[in-house]
Design a protein around this motif. Sequence first.
Motif, PDB file in Angstrom:
ATOM      1  N   ASP A 275      36.755  40.231  42.357  1.00 15.27           N
ATOM      2  CA  ASP A 275      37.782  39.382  41.733  1.00 15.27           C
ATOM      3  C   ASP A 275      37.015  38.726  40.223  1.00 15.27           C
ATOM      4  N   ARG A 276      35.633  38.488  40.044  1.00 16.00           N
ATOM      5  CA  ARG A 276      34.986  38.423  38.732  1.00 16.00           C
ATOM      6  C   ARG A 276      35.108  39.556  37.764  1.00 16.00           C
ATOM      7  N   ASP A 277      35.048  40.631  38.307  1.00 20.00           N
ATOM      8  CA  ASP A 277      35.090  41.838  37.553  1.00 20.00           C
ATOM      9  C   ASP A 277      36.464  42.014  36.716  1.00 20.00           C
ATOM     10  N   LEU A 278      37.371  41.841  37.730  1.00 15.26           N
ATOM     11  CA  LEU A 278      38.691  41.963  37.255  1.00 15.26           C
ATOM     12  C   LEU A 278      39.032  40.988  36.211  1.00 15.26           C
ATOM     13  N   HIS A 279      38.730  39.633  36.277  1.00 15.19           N
ATOM     14  CA  HIS A 279      38.887  38.742  35.401  1.00 15.19           C
ATOM     15  C   HIS A 279      38.321  39.100  34.070  1.00 15.19           C
ATOM     16  N   ALA A 280      37.144  39.574  34.171  1.00 12.31           N
ATOM     17  CA  ALA A 280      36.410  39.958  32.862  1.00 12.31           C
ATOM     18  C   ALA A 280      37.345  40.834  32.233  1.00 12.31           C
ATOM     19  N   LEU A 281      37.585  41.956  33.096  1.00 10.14           N
ATOM     20  CA  LEU A 281      38.341  43.077  32.409  1.00 10.14           C
ATOM     21  C   LEU A 281      39.730  42.692  31.923  1.00 10.14           C
TER      22      LEU A 281
END
Lengths: 311, 446
Positions: free
Chosen positions: B164-170
Amino acid sequence: MRDPPVSTTTAPTETALTQLQRLEAESIHIFRETAAEGERPVLLFSGGKDSVVMLHLAAKAFWPAPIPFPVLHVDTGHNFPEVLEFRDRTVEQLHIRLEVASVQDYLDDGRLTERPDGTRNQLQTVPLLDAITEGRHDVVYGGARRDEEKARAKERIISLRDEFGQWDPRNQRPELWSLYNTRHRPGEHVRVFPLSNWTELDIWSYITEQGIELPSLYYAHERDVVSRDGMWLAVGEHVSPREDETVQTRTVRYRTVGDMSCTGAVESPAATAADVLAEVRTSTLTERGATRADDRVSEAAMEDRKREGYF
Amino acid sequence: MSTENTPRLLRIATAGSVDDGKSTLVGRLLHDTKNILVDQLEAVERVSRSRGLDSADLALLTDGLRAEREQGITIDVAYRYFATPARSFILADCPGHVQYTRNTVTGASTADALIVLVDVTHGIVEQTRRHLAVAALLGVPHLIVAVNKIDLVEDAQDAFEALDRDLHALADDLGVLNLQSIPVSALRGDNVVEPSQTTPWYSGPSLLGWLENLPDASQLTRSEPFALPVQTVIRPQSAAVSPEFTDYRGYAGQIASGSVAVGDSVAVQPAGRTTEVTRIDVAGAPAEHAVAGQSVTLSLADQIDISRGDLLATPAAALQGSKTVDAVVCWLDDENPLREGQRVLLKHTTRVVRGIVGSLDGRLNLESLAAESVGAFELNDIGRVSIRVAEPLFTTAYTQSHALGSFLLIDPQSGRTQAAGMVQDDSVHTPGVLGSLRADAGEWAI
């Protein structure tokens, strides 16, 4: 402000558009767009509920001008008389020209031969394509909906057909936003499906809301029928009871109209559009699965017929 | 008719890579919302048994074409229709192979929300980046990432939260508008329709719960300035359905944005004149007022030369015509690439004009999110171009109006649809992938 000549929903100011308002607006947009880009459009009219709704939307799209194109009926010769009567009355009311492509003519002069099972839905393709060619129709409106069947679920709103009328599912144009591309080369034409995004439930909701008239066989009536392949078939000129079948009188209605020899009725007391709508809401069988023998032949039956240029 | 109790429509699209379980998720959504009818389910059970499967393979519900059934993959965008008591859905089910990015673009162009599938055991893969980039490019109002196969990982909470963190960063890098991720198991139905007991650490709604509460695009565009591209002029003359309409003259089209009322001033472009709306007909009946998404016919106070392709708009928001279009395109043609100097037809709103492609100003590299210089755009390439057109077009940046900022490129010879175009305006700050393709004096900005 004058009274509306066709009843309709009005614009809400605060709330979102209703589902039917969105679908109606989209269909009208498609009609206006394709009629403006086409040279000689024609609308396929069977008298079935989808083609009736399509015609109703076409009338709204160009109101107060008349519908700027003729309608084409592919006549199998196996029609329900109620549907022919309805067809003739409708075109007269709307002041539109009716073109008829007759399967019987093709059988009479030997261009087509009757199938062993006697059904004629599959025989419609050649007369349809000839009528499109003879009429030089470049935009052909059909009432197909994507919820009807898995192959139709993949067809575009604007469907390019080659000179053999064939649909190539591998070579469809991407359809983006509401920007429609109707361009085609000489000999090709586009089929346009303004009802693509409507479901059977939407159609009946709209018929009920708008008070659209349909052929009487859509509503409950008594008829002599035999049970065949899990459907009720009307006994008459085109269907004779087989040895093991007993003729019964039942209260039935039709969910689709087509070739009398293979279109089955369902037992139903639904006498009005609102009654039918209530039935459709609780129905547990898809309309084609319930009443069309020709789609049951194989899992890929509809796809095969589409490739051949069927509707 | 009451609008309060009437179901509202939401258009959604799905995207995922091969084996993410997208067909299963869609099948699950249809099945668990009780939108699968008896004969459809029986057919699926029959085929599943003949293939030696223990339970019904819900993916079979959506694999429509014969070639797809034979190969066990999905080839083309398929449209599904389902409803819950709260609302109805049109779902564009888009295949996930790399070569089918054009299908995702197609599905996303009309979507109120895009559902991207990510396999939690694989994490973010190239296709995820591609799908998120498409969502950003197409300006899909809501992006939902279904983090699938959550039942297959040991520490599901950690795995989900890290992803979820990686997705929001992307999403931030790409300029995705609104992202919500949801842990699901399409196979078991966890968090698809009902919130699952197996993910007590996730307190958000199920996938369906989200979808039932999103606004649709016609609501979102209503606050924008009024714009109506004219589709056709309706002048029945002696053929009118009733003699009282022989003098009727109306300009028909679907309202692209905003709203209009009788008495409003409108600017006519390209004529450059302003007049007043004297009558509105909505789908063939008079109305005082109409809003974005409705198909209407407007009558105007002054006799002005107006024809198909012209634009009626709020005078304050009148656009400048331009014979140059700067845009990001997604190339969709698998037969021919896009090259400098190519002749094209450009369809913008209801107008088709001839055009010549000028410079190709960089292709987006989805790994680095940088623009790279190339001589041609191939199938699925996303890049920046400048196109000269034969007649002025009244465009606006795609980020400001999807209807006035989108166009198609069409091959003049074959009639094939070759590209989806999104107009760029460099005077407007554009974050994310679109901004990274900004043309700055011949340099490829990153």
